[in-house]
Design a protein around this motif. Structure first.
Motif, PDB file in Angstrom:
ATOM      1  N   SER A 180       3.411   1.450  -0.584  1.00 22.94           N
ATOM      2  CA  SER A 180       2.213   1.260  -1.409  1.00 22.94           C
ATOM      3  C   SER A 180       2.574   1.204  -2.885  1.00 22.94           C
ATOM      4  O   SER A 180       2.073   0.350  -3.637  1.00 22.94           O
ATOM      5  CB  SER A 180       1.216   2.392  -1.164  1.00 22.94           C
ATOM      6  OG  SER A 180       0.755   2.387   0.170  1.00 22.94           O
ATOM      7  N   ILE A 183       4.256  -2.166  -3.612  1.00 19.84           N
ATOM      8  CA  ILE A 183       3.276  -3.257  -3.599  1.00 19.84           C
ATOM      9  C   ILE A 183       2.511  -3.293  -4.914  1.00 19.84           C
ATOM     10  O   ILE A 183       2.335  -4.359  -5.528  1.00 19.84           O
ATOM     11  CB  ILE A 183       2.310  -3.098  -2.412  1.00 19.84           C
ATOM     12  CG1 ILE A 183       3.036  -3.381  -1.096  1.00 19.84           C
ATOM     13  CG2 ILE A 183       1.102  -4.028  -2.560  1.00 19.84           C
ATOM     14  CD1 ILE A 183       2.240  -2.991   0.135  1.00 19.84           C
ATOM     15  N   TYR A 212      -3.338  -2.353   3.466  1.00 18.99           N
ATOM     16  CA  TYR A 212      -3.538  -3.339   2.407  1.00 18.99           C
ATOM     17  C   TYR A 212      -4.982  -3.328   1.912  1.00 18.99           C
ATOM     18  O   TYR A 212      -5.235  -3.440   0.706  1.00 18.99           O
ATOM     19  CB  TYR A 212      -3.157  -4.732   2.910  1.00 18.99           C
ATOM     20  CG  TYR A 212      -1.701  -4.862   3.305  1.00 18.99           C
ATOM     21  CD1 TYR A 212      -0.702  -4.165   2.634  1.00 18.99           C
ATOM     22  CD2 TYR A 212      -1.315  -5.687   4.362  1.00 18.99           C
ATOM     23  CE1 TYR A 212       0.635  -4.279   3.001  1.00 18.99           C
ATOM     24  CE2 TYR A 212       0.018  -5.815   4.730  1.00 18.99           C
ATOM     25  CZ  TYR A 212       0.982  -5.103   4.047  1.00 18.99           C
ATOM     26  OH  TYR A 212       2.299  -5.217   4.407  1.00 18.99           O
ATOM     27  N   PHE A 217      -6.769  -5.136  -1.262  1.00 19.16           N
ATOM     28  CA  PHE A 217      -6.738  -6.502  -0.748  1.00 19.16           C
ATOM     29  C   PHE A 217      -7.955  -6.730   0.146  1.00 19.16           C
ATOM     30  O   PHE A 217      -8.484  -5.790   0.747  1.00 19.16           O
ATOM     31  CB  PHE A 217      -5.471  -6.746   0.084  1.00 19.16           C
ATOM     32  CG  PHE A 217      -4.213  -6.909  -0.723  1.00 19.16           C
ATOM     33  CD1 PHE A 217      -3.878  -8.132  -1.269  1.00 19.16           C
ATOM     34  CD2 PHE A 217      -3.368  -5.826  -0.922  1.00 19.16           C
ATOM     35  CE1 PHE A 217      -2.708  -8.287  -2.006  1.00 19.16           C
ATOM     36  CE2 PHE A 217      -2.201  -5.966  -1.657  1.00 19.16           C
ATOM     37  CZ  PHE A 217      -1.867  -7.204  -2.204  1.00 19.16           C
TER      38      PHE A 217
END
Length: 243
Positions: A180, A183, A212, A217
């Motif tokens: 995480s 990302i 995600y 997202f």
């Protein structure tokens, strides 16, 4: 070279095509309207949105007799006689409010780190990663005791968008939120360029999808990843018809 006939309605509808006719054009090998990445950079090929018989013939000639043609986000049909070697239903997610931020522990990875990156990929299987994949964009990693234990980076790059990919963590270090953090750090760099992060994962990977979505997202579309084998008798540029 851009070709108006190969342009997708939206860059993410055919992201490999958008990448290879845009920011990643310098990695492209081309025959007619069919493009692919250099084979040591990425396995993906790109067809126009509605390929015709000439496009399939060009793909056959580009890949060679008996060669495998991986296609990202292709939702059409392959021609008669082409063996489908794999097909995976996937999802495409886009940034809808990520708390993107740099990470103090993340370090930039480069060509000198490729052997360790390939070893981590071999142990974690996040998806295709080859000897020159690191050249596609920014890759960040986290090290502990000098060893690379987690990484994430950039892959497809259609205009205005950058895919986050190769997200992986050594099994001994999972559950610490490293993926995480990476990302969000990679997303921060993408945002700093004025672009929007996106990513793909398998539709059946519900755990990753939940992660995600929790990061910010949201689902944009379903898609498919497949590979088809070129029939031996079509590799000489003969025209073919799609089913």
């Amino acid at each position: 070279m851009n070709d108006a006939r190969t342009a997708a309605a939206h860059p993410l509808d055919n992201p490999a095509l958008g990448s290879l006719t845009g920011p990643h054009a310098h990695f492209a090998e081309r025959r007619g309207r069919v493009l692919r990445y250099a084979v040591d950079v990425s396995p993906w090929l790109a067809l126009p949105d509605v390929p015709d018989a000439d496009d399939w013939a060009d793909l056959a000639a580009l890949v060679g007799p008996g060669g495998e043609a991986p296609l990202a986000g292709f939702n059409g049909s392959t021609p008669d006689g082409w063996e489908l070697t794999f097909s995976i239903d996937g999802v495409q997610l886009v940034d809808a409010g990520l708390a993107a931020a740099p990470d103090a522990e993340a370090v930039r990875l480069g060509s000198a780190d490729v052997p360790e990156m390939l070893d981590l990929v071999e142990r974690t299987r996040p998806g295709p990663f080859l000897a020159r994949t690191v050249e596609l964009g920014t890759y960040l990693g986290i090290r502990r005791g000098g060893a690379l234990i987690a990484m994430a980076g950039e892959r497809l790059h259609p205009p205005g968008w950058t895919e986050i990919s190769a997200v992986c963590t050594d099994p001994d270090f999972r559950g610490q939120g490293l993926a995480s953090r990476l990302i969000l750090a990679v997303a921060h760099g993408i945002r700093e360029r004025g672009e929007t992060p996106f990513l793909h994962t398998a539709a059946e990977n519900t755990g990753a999808i939940r992660l995600y979505e929790s990061l910010g997202f949201e689902l944009r579309r379903t898609t498919r990843f497949l590979a088809a084998r070129v029939p031996e008798h079509l590799a000489d540029g003969q025209t073919v018809g799609a089913r």
